[in-house]
Structures are given as structure tokens and as C-alpha cells.
Design a protein around this motif. Structure first.
Motif, PDB file in Angstrom:
ATOM      1  N   LEU A  65      46.950  44.606  41.444  1.00 12.99           N
ATOM      2  CA  LEU A  65      47.594  45.130  42.223  1.00 12.99           C
ATOM      3  C   LEU A  65      47.925  44.524  43.841  1.00 12.99           C
ATOM      4  O   LEU A  65      49.122  43.883  44.346  1.00 12.99           O
ATOM      5  N   TYR A  66      47.053  42.795  44.093  1.00 14.55           N
ATOM      6  CA  TYR A  66      46.738  42.072  44.700  1.00 14.55           C
ATOM      7  C   TYR A  66      47.021  40.882  44.343  1.00 14.55           C
ATOM      8  O   TYR A  66      45.919  40.435  44.279  1.00 14.55           O
TER       9      TYR A  66
ATOM     10  N   THR B 193      42.870  43.210  41.183  1.00 13.20           N
ATOM     11  CA  THR B 193      43.925  41.923  40.875  1.00 13.20           C
ATOM     12  C   THR B 193      44.850  42.278  39.788  1.00 13.20           C
ATOM     13  O   THR B 193      45.702  41.671  41.134  1.00 13.20           O
TER      14      THR B 193
ATOM     15  N   SER C 217      47.557  37.115  43.706  1.00 16.26           N
ATOM     16  CA  SER C 217      46.736  35.706  43.804  1.00 16.26           C
ATOM     17  C   SER C 217      48.273  34.946  43.585  1.00 16.26           C
ATOM     18  O   SER C 217      48.178  34.939  42.315  1.00 16.26           O
ATOM     19  N   SER C 218      48.567  34.126  45.123  1.00 17.71           N
ATOM     20  CA  SER C 218      49.747  33.508  44.288  1.00 17.71           C
ATOM     21  C   SER C 218      49.587  31.950  44.375  1.00 17.71           C
ATOM     22  O   SER C 218      50.217  31.415  43.189  1.00 17.71           O
TER      23      SER C 218
END
Length: 89
Positions: free
Chosen positions: A82-83, A80, A85-86
Motif C-alpha cells: 500500500l505504501y 508495504t 518505498s521510493s
């Protein structure tokens, strides 16, 4: 793989003379049936088949991504981070 994919069929066209649309996952055949959700690991080889592709009706499937059940809380947090959410603040 960090996720499993949930398919929730909302609308599946009537059965055709050539059969229903189906999903093949590592040689296992899964069918879309309204109100019959199923989960699969989309990191495995998979493909969708539409027998009457030239006359096919629309198929509506709600697709949700779920955490892979073997991930720990720390692994989920790392992914979460590392990537992000927009949708997050």
C-alpha cells in the motif's frame, strides 16, 4: 500503529542547570544519553522538552522506524504494498 521508533542518540549536549533534554511518552520520561538507544511507540502521546531552549546546543539523534512487533508477515506485506518505498525498484 504499525511501527515503533528507535532513537539512537549520537550527540547530546552537556547537562545544563535546568536538566537534560527529555522525551515524555504517555507520562514515562526517557532521556537521551549518547550511545544508549531506546525504542518507543510514537502513536502514544509524546513530547520533547528542552530545558535551556534559548541556549540549547544541537542534539543529534538517528531515528529509525521499526515494524511493530505484533504485525504478522502478511500485514507487513500489505502495508508495504500500500505504501511502497521510493527506494524500491
Amino acid at each position: 500503529n504499525v511501527r515503533h521508533r528507535l532513537h539512537c542518540p549520537i550527540y547530546v549536549p552537556s547537562t545544563s542547570s535546568h536538566g537534560d533534554p527529555k522525551l515524555s511518552v504517555s507520562g514515562n520520561i526517557l532521556g537521551w544519553k549518547e550511545r544508549s538507544p531506546f525504542v518507543f511507540d510514537d502513536s502514544l502521546v509524546h513530547s520533547a522538552e528542552y530545558p535551556d531552549n534559548d541556549q540549547a546546543e544541537v542534539r543529534v539523534v538517528l531515528v529509525l522506524d521499526l515494524w511493530h512487533p505484533s504485525l504478522t508477515h502478511d500485514e507487513k506485506k500489505l502495508i508495504t504494498d500500500l505504501y511502497p518505498s521510493s527506494c524500491q525498484d
